[in-house]
Scaffold this motif. Structure first.
Motif, PDB file in Angstrom:
ATOM      1  N   VAL A  59      20.067  18.791  44.975  1.00  0.00           N
ATOM      2  CA  VAL A  59      20.327  18.240  46.311  1.00  0.00           C
ATOM      3  C   VAL A  59      21.553  17.330  46.274  1.00  0.00           C
ATOM      4  CG1 VAL A  59      19.395  16.689  48.077  1.00  0.00           C
ATOM      5  CG2 VAL A  59      17.946  18.459  47.089  1.00  0.00           C
ATOM      6  N   LEU A  60      21.629  16.486  45.240  1.00  0.00           N
ATOM      7  CA  LEU A  60      22.804  15.604  45.121  1.00  0.00           C
ATOM      8  C   LEU A  60      24.087  16.404  44.939  1.00  0.00           C
ATOM      9  CD1 LEU A  60      21.445  12.721  42.857  1.00  0.00           C
ATOM     10  CD2 LEU A  60      22.060  12.605  45.277  1.00  0.00           C
ATOM     11  N   VAL A  62      24.761  19.350  46.113  1.00  0.00           N
ATOM     12  CA  VAL A  62      25.136  19.908  47.416  1.00  0.00           C
ATOM     13  C   VAL A  62      25.632  18.801  48.341  1.00  0.00           C
ATOM     14  CG1 VAL A  62      24.219  21.037  49.481  1.00  0.00           C
ATOM     15  CG2 VAL A  62      23.598  21.888  47.219  1.00  0.00           C
ATOM     16  N   TRP A  63      24.950  17.664  48.323  1.00  0.00           N
ATOM     17  CA  TRP A  63      25.296  16.545  49.202  1.00  0.00           C
ATOM     18  C   TRP A  63      26.709  16.038  48.925  1.00  0.00           C
ATOM     19  CZ3 TRP A  63      22.582  14.308  53.156  1.00  0.00           C
ATOM     20  CH2 TRP A  63      23.055  13.105  53.644  1.00  0.00           C
ATOM     21  N   TYR A  64      27.036  15.855  47.639  1.00  0.00           N
ATOM     22  CA  TYR A  64      28.354  15.341  47.273  1.00  0.00           C
ATOM     23  C   TYR A  64      29.381  16.444  47.023  1.00  0.00           C
ATOM     24  CZ  TYR A  64      26.286  10.723  46.778  1.00  0.00           C
ATOM     25  OH  TYR A  64      25.667   9.537  47.022  1.00  0.00           O
ATOM     26  N   LYS A  65      28.971  17.686  47.153  1.00  0.00           N
ATOM     27  CA  LYS A  65      29.840  18.846  46.933  1.00  0.00           C
ATOM     28  C   LYS A  65      30.479  18.811  45.537  1.00  0.00           C
ATOM     29  CE  LYS A  65      30.657  19.368  51.796  1.00  0.00           C
ATOM     30  NZ  LYS A  65      31.544  19.167  52.907  1.00  0.00           N
ATOM     31  N   GLU A  66      29.648  18.429  44.563  1.00  0.00           N
ATOM     32  CA  GLU A  66      30.048  18.385  43.153  1.00  0.00           C
ATOM     33  C   GLU A  66      29.063  19.226  42.346  1.00  0.00           C
ATOM     34  OE1 GLU A  66      32.553  17.018  41.489  1.00  0.00           O
ATOM     35  OE2 GLU A  66      33.482  16.155  43.273  1.00  0.00           O
TER      36      GLU A  66
END
Length: 119
Positions: A59-60, A62-66
């Motif tokens: 999820v992180l 995807v959220w930070y696009k990293e």
């Protein structure tokens, strides 16, 4: 089929020896030691830090696009989770308890399905 397997196994030396020395399950009735409790806690905790942490890293990522957060962090957390589980199993003496339960299960199977009389 089970009867054939039990009769075949009952002719083997290690099964005959196993049937002569019945498994002692009295150790399961003893009071739990702090070492056993700690080991079981670590084994359970490894599940808590395993897949939920990997999902959170996904999820992180995807959220930070990293994507490297999940690509590097996922296997790292999974490896840590496995190490925590193995350490907990060692603390809880899991191989010893599983060996005792396996002996008991094999004896029960042979007694129930074998035509050979073990006394």
């Amino acid at each position: 089929m089970r009867r054939k397997i039990a009769n075949y196994l009952s002719q083997k030396k290690f099964i005959i020896k196993l049937m002569e020395n019945p498994a002692d399950l009295s150790e399961f009735k003893q009071r739990h030691t702090p070492r056993l409790i700690t080991g079981l806690f670590l084994m359970a905790f490894s599940y808590v830090i395993g897949w939920p942490a990997i999902a959170a890293l996904g999820v992180l990522a995807v959220w930070y696009k990293e994507p490297l957060i999940a690509v590097i962090g996922g296997p790292t957390i999974y490896a840590i989770s496995c190490l925590v589980f193995l350490f907990g199993a060692w603390l809880a003496r899991a191989p010893h308890y599983l060996g005792t339960l396996t002996k008991f299960a094999a004896q029960s199977f042979i007694r129930k399905y074998s035509t050979k009389n073990f006394s």
